[in-house]
Design a protein around this motif. Structure first.
Motif, PDB file in Angstrom:
ATOM      1  N   THR A 141      -5.362 -11.037   2.490  1.00  0.00           N
ATOM      2  CA  THR A 141      -5.626  -9.634   2.162  1.00  0.00           C
ATOM      3  C   THR A 141      -5.044  -8.707   3.214  1.00  0.00           C
ATOM      4  O   THR A 141      -4.432  -7.671   2.887  1.00  0.00           O
ATOM      5  CB  THR A 141      -7.135  -9.410   2.033  1.00  0.00           C
ATOM      6  N   ALA A 145      -2.083  -5.935   2.445  1.00  0.00           N
ATOM      7  CA  ALA A 145      -2.233  -4.506   2.717  1.00  0.00           C
ATOM      8  C   ALA A 145      -1.167  -4.021   3.699  1.00  0.00           C
ATOM      9  O   ALA A 145      -0.566  -2.944   3.512  1.00  0.00           O
ATOM     10  CB  ALA A 145      -3.631  -4.232   3.265  1.00  0.00           C
ATOM     11  N   TRP A 146      -0.919  -4.805   4.738  1.00  0.00           N
ATOM     12  CA  TRP A 146       0.107  -4.456   5.719  1.00  0.00           C
ATOM     13  C   TRP A 146       1.488  -4.420   5.066  1.00  0.00           C
ATOM     14  O   TRP A 146       2.309  -3.541   5.346  1.00  0.00           O
ATOM     15  CB  TRP A 146       0.070  -5.472   6.853  1.00  0.00           C
ATOM     16  N   CYS A 148       2.172  -3.718   1.941  1.00  0.00           N
ATOM     17  CA  CYS A 148       2.285  -2.508   1.116  1.00  0.00           C
ATOM     18  C   CYS A 148       2.666  -1.303   1.959  1.00  0.00           C
ATOM     19  O   CYS A 148       3.548  -0.511   1.582  1.00  0.00           O
ATOM     20  CB  CYS A 148       0.964  -2.243   0.389  1.00  0.00           C
ATOM     21  N   TRP A 159       2.637   5.156   5.379  1.00  0.00           N
ATOM     22  CA  TRP A 159       1.212   5.018   5.089  1.00  0.00           C
ATOM     23  C   TRP A 159       0.644   6.296   4.489  1.00  0.00           C
ATOM     24  O   TRP A 159      -0.180   6.254   3.572  1.00  0.00           O
ATOM     25  CB  TRP A 159       0.462   4.637   6.360  1.00  0.00           C
ATOM     26  N   ILE A 164      -2.879   6.651   2.505  1.00  0.00           N
ATOM     27  CA  ILE A 164      -3.777   6.238   3.579  1.00  0.00           C
ATOM     28  C   ILE A 164      -3.779   7.336   4.635  1.00  0.00           C
ATOM     29  O   ILE A 164      -2.767   7.593   5.283  1.00  0.00           O
ATOM     30  CB  ILE A 164      -3.318   4.901   4.207  1.00  0.00           C
ATOM     31  N   VAL A 238      -7.832  -4.690  -2.835  1.00  0.00           N
ATOM     32  CA  VAL A 238      -6.504  -4.382  -2.303  1.00  0.00           C
ATOM     33  C   VAL A 238      -5.431  -4.646  -3.357  1.00  0.00           C
ATOM     34  O   VAL A 238      -4.511  -3.841  -3.552  1.00  0.00           O
ATOM     35  CB  VAL A 238      -6.242  -5.211  -1.030  1.00  0.00           C
ATOM     36  N   MET A 242      -4.438  -0.991  -4.220  1.00  0.00           N
ATOM     37  CA  MET A 242      -3.357  -0.709  -3.274  1.00  0.00           C
ATOM     38  C   MET A 242      -2.006  -1.145  -3.818  1.00  0.00           C
ATOM     39  O   MET A 242      -0.984  -0.477  -3.592  1.00  0.00           O
ATOM     40  CB  MET A 242      -3.643  -1.413  -1.948  1.00  0.00           C
ATOM     41  N   THR A 302      -7.358   5.380  -0.017  1.00  0.00           N
ATOM     42  CA  THR A 302      -8.470   4.737   0.695  1.00  0.00           C
ATOM     43  C   THR A 302      -9.785   4.827  -0.077  1.00  0.00           C
ATOM     44  O   THR A 302     -10.464   3.803  -0.262  1.00  0.00           O
ATOM     45  CB  THR A 302      -8.620   5.337   2.097  1.00  0.00           C
ATOM     46  N   VAL A 305      -9.702   2.389  -3.121  1.00  0.00           N
ATOM     47  CA  VAL A 305      -9.949   0.981  -2.783  1.00  0.00           C
ATOM     48  C   VAL A 305     -11.419   0.779  -2.401  1.00  0.00           C
ATOM     49  O   VAL A 305     -12.054  -0.198  -2.823  1.00  0.00           O
ATOM     50  CB  VAL A 305      -9.020   0.542  -1.640  1.00  0.00           C
TER      51      VAL A 305
END
Length: 395
Positions: A141, A145-146, A148, A159, A164, A238, A242, A302, A305
């Motif tokens: 996960t 996320a990183w 994306c 970001w 985000i 996520v 995301m 944010t 999610v």
């Protein structure tokens, strides 16, 4: 010396000759950045959705009567290992290819997370258990996320462009907007699940030939315990919000694709990942459509999610349906209060019929100084001389 202006016209179509001697016009190719963004989008969807889509397809086939017993246990562990390895190596490569100045620790951190995720997946191949499942899911996960965020930054979004912590998120209006988005997702998820539960109860009687899930959802998903359930809920939040909302919209636009195509891909994959529920999984169209609308309207990922994850955790740990109803009512009241506060403090005033330009929430330009008319006639009431209002943009 004569100055020649730059050529700003679009490239002319290329005329190609067919074998029969007739000419046809070929469209000019898309820019390289757009093609790269589209490749990155499909690779990201493959890494994020391969496991859910495969598991959902196997379960749907089982509900339809196909002899696929035992396929999930034989296929999904290997697929999880491959997806974790692919996500980690891809992320490390993107971090290492960053233009200077770049940090050496970031690629190493990505590789370390990849090693942890792959080690947990390998242990799960040998011996199925809750601990290795939790470690593998959480590490994957974080990598997803990183990844994306890194892909959004690669194609001009970053970001903040992904949603985000965008500009204005820490203001009072931004915080109220986050509360509204969070509450809306929570209530929409509750409404979708309620509708889905009604379909699961009614379809076997009304249409017994349609495939419908015949066991508990936790059993269909293969959770090994509460910790494994929490880890999978984090991955689901996520992957569905995301990736299927934020990354699909950002990378789809960078690829030059129309917005309707990105939304169609998002909704199709969300519904397909829930077909383990049978036909009632189509109810996820409601949550998916509203999530896309909220993201396109407010650009806040944010709270989107967070609302999804908090609802899933609440629905999994509440002792009874009545307690879940109470939680949904409390969240609904809180969302309504935040919306009322936003309307009271930050909403521009509405336009009144026949009112001045300032009544629309626009900022009027100061009136020009009046000069005496030679005729000596005073202006009529309601028609001031020289009053001008400029068109302003809404917040």
């Amino acid at each position: 010396m004569a100055h020649s202006p730059p050529n700003t016209t679009a490239p002319r179509p290329v005329r190609r000759i067919r074998r029969d001697g007739t000419a046809r016009t070929a469209r000019p190719g898309r820019p390289a950045d757009a093609r790269r963004a589209e490749r990155d989008l499909w690779r990201l969807l493959l890494v994020a959705c391969a496991v859910p889509l495969t598991g959902s397809a196997i379960d749907f086939a089982r509900l339809a009567g196909a002899p696929v017993e035992g396929w999930s246990g034989a296929v999904l562990p290997w697929l999880r290992l491959l997806c974790s390895l692919a996500a980690g190596c891809w992320l490390a490569g993107l971090l290492a290819a960053r233009p200077a100045p770049r940090s050496v620790l970031r690629p190493r951190t990505a590789l370390a997370l990849t090693a942890v995720a792959c080690a947990a997946r390998v242990v799960a191949l040998v011996r199925d258990g809750e601990a290795q499942g939790v470690v593998g899911s959480v590490a994957t996960t974080v990598l997803l996320a990183w990844l994306c965020g890194e892909l959004a930054g690669r194609h001009g979004g970053g970001w903040r462009g992904l949603g985000i912590a965008p500009s204005g998120a820490r203001t009072a209006a931004g915080r109220l907007t986050a509360v509204m988005v969070f509450g809306a997702v929570f209530v929409l998820a509750y409404t979708t699940v309620t509708w889905m539960a009604g379909l699961q109860l009614g379809l076997p009687t009304a249409a017994p030939w349609l495939p419908v899930l015949d066991r508990a959802q936790s059993a269909a998903l293969g959770w090994n315990g509460p910790a494994d359930m929490v880890a999978n809920v984090l991955f689901t939040g996520v992957a569905e919000e995301m990736v299927l909302v934020g990354a699909v919209v950002v990378l789809g636009r960078a690829a030059g694709r129309p917005l309707w195509a990105a939304c169609a891909i998002s909704l199709l994959l969300r519904v397909a990942a829930h077909l383990y529920l049978g036909v009632p999984g189509v109810a996820l169209l409601l949550l998916g459509s509203c999530a896309l609308f909220l993201y396109l309207r407010y650009r806040r990922l944010t709270p989107l999610v967070a609302g999804h994850i908090v609802y899933d955790l609440t629905a999994s740990f509440v002792p009874s349906p009545e307690a879940l109803n109470t939680c949904a009512l409390v969240v609904l009241l809180g969302t309504g209060t935040a919306f009322a506060a936003w309307l009271l403090w930050f909403s521009p005033p509405t336009e009144q019929a026949g009112g001045p330009a300032g009544a629309r929430g626009e900022r009027p330009v100061p009136a020009r100084p009046r000069f005496e008319r030679r005729s000596g006639v005073t202006p009529e009431a309601g028609h001031p001389d020289g009053a001008v209002a400029a068109d302003g943009s809404r917040a």
